[in-house]
Scaffold this motif. Structure first.
Motif, PDB file in Angstrom:
ATOM      1  N   CYS A 160       1.879  -3.241  -3.838  1.00 32.40           N
ATOM      2  CA  CYS A 160       1.440  -1.978  -4.179  1.00 32.40           C
ATOM      3  C   CYS A 160       2.273  -1.903  -5.715  1.00 32.40           C
ATOM      4  CB  CYS A 160       2.066  -1.021  -3.474  1.00 32.40           C
ATOM      5  SG  CYS A 160       1.247  -1.031  -1.894  1.00 32.40           S
ATOM      6  N   ASP A 212      -7.844  -4.205  -5.018  1.00 37.38           N
ATOM      7  CA  ASP A 212      -8.764  -4.144  -3.882  1.00 37.38           C
ATOM      8  C   ASP A 212      -8.723  -2.953  -3.113  1.00 37.38           C
ATOM      9  OD1 ASP A 212      -7.002  -4.845  -2.481  1.00 37.38           O
ATOM     10  OD2 ASP A 212      -7.940  -6.741  -1.559  1.00 37.38           O
ATOM     11  N   SER A 213      -7.506  -2.182  -3.256  1.00 35.54           N
ATOM     12  CA  SER A 213      -7.095  -1.029  -2.521  1.00 35.54           C
ATOM     13  C   SER A 213      -6.110  -0.124  -3.074  1.00 35.54           C
ATOM     14  CB  SER A 213      -6.646  -1.568  -1.028  1.00 35.54           C
ATOM     15  OG  SER A 213      -5.341  -1.966  -1.142  1.00 35.54           O
ATOM     16  N   TYR A 214      -6.107   1.212  -2.415  1.00 35.43           N
ATOM     17  CA  TYR A 214      -4.998   2.001  -2.837  1.00 35.43           C
ATOM     18  C   TYR A 214      -3.828   2.061  -1.932  1.00 35.43           C
ATOM     19  CZ  TYR A 214      -8.262   4.319  -6.123  1.00 35.43           C
ATOM     20  OH  TYR A 214      -9.184   4.691  -7.009  1.00 35.43           O
ATOM     21  N   CYS A 215      -2.677   2.082  -2.364  1.00 35.01           N
ATOM     22  CA  CYS A 215      -1.368   2.423  -1.384  1.00 35.01           C
ATOM     23  C   CYS A 215      -1.525   3.668  -1.396  1.00 35.01           C
ATOM     24  CB  CYS A 215      -0.266   1.596  -1.935  1.00 35.01           C
ATOM     25  SG  CYS A 215      -0.370   0.169  -1.958  1.00 35.01           S
TER      26      CYS A 215
END
Length: 107
Positions: free
Chosen positions: A76, A96-99
């Motif tokens: 992250c 590819d994502s949020y933390c």
């Protein structure tokens, strides 16, 4: 830090001085028996940045993952750390994502 050995810190040395480090933890994952590696921290002294130290630490982490039979590494990074984002993407990491996090009041 952790007696079961899931936490590791690898350091980069220059003339017996620590100039960088990466701290990882092997974490559990639903549906993947061996789990994944989570990079908890990666730092390189300012004067050693842009000299390949961070990349070498990432490659060492990736080779360690291969030795364990782990095929996924996650990290992250804060929204404002755009230089770090570019570094990770340059090293083959996908955004590819949020933390998400939440601070819990312990009072």
């Amino acid at each position: 830090m952790n007696e079961d050995g899931n936490y590791k810190t690898f350091v980069a040395l220059f003339e017996n001085d620590v100039v960088g480090f990466v701290t990882i933890v092997q974490a559990l994952s639903v549906g993947v028996a061996i789990g994944y590696l989570h990079i908890q921290a990666l730092a390189v002294k300012k004067e050693f940045q842009h000299h390949g130290v961070g990349t070498k630490l990432l490659r060492h982490t990736e080779n360690y993952a291969k030795e364990l039979g782990i095929s996924s590494i996650i990290l992250c990074s804060g929204f404002k750390r755009t230089d770090a984002h570019a570094f990770y993407e340059h090293n083959g990491y996908d955004k590819d994502s949020y933390c998400f996090d939440k601070i819990i009041n312990l009072d």
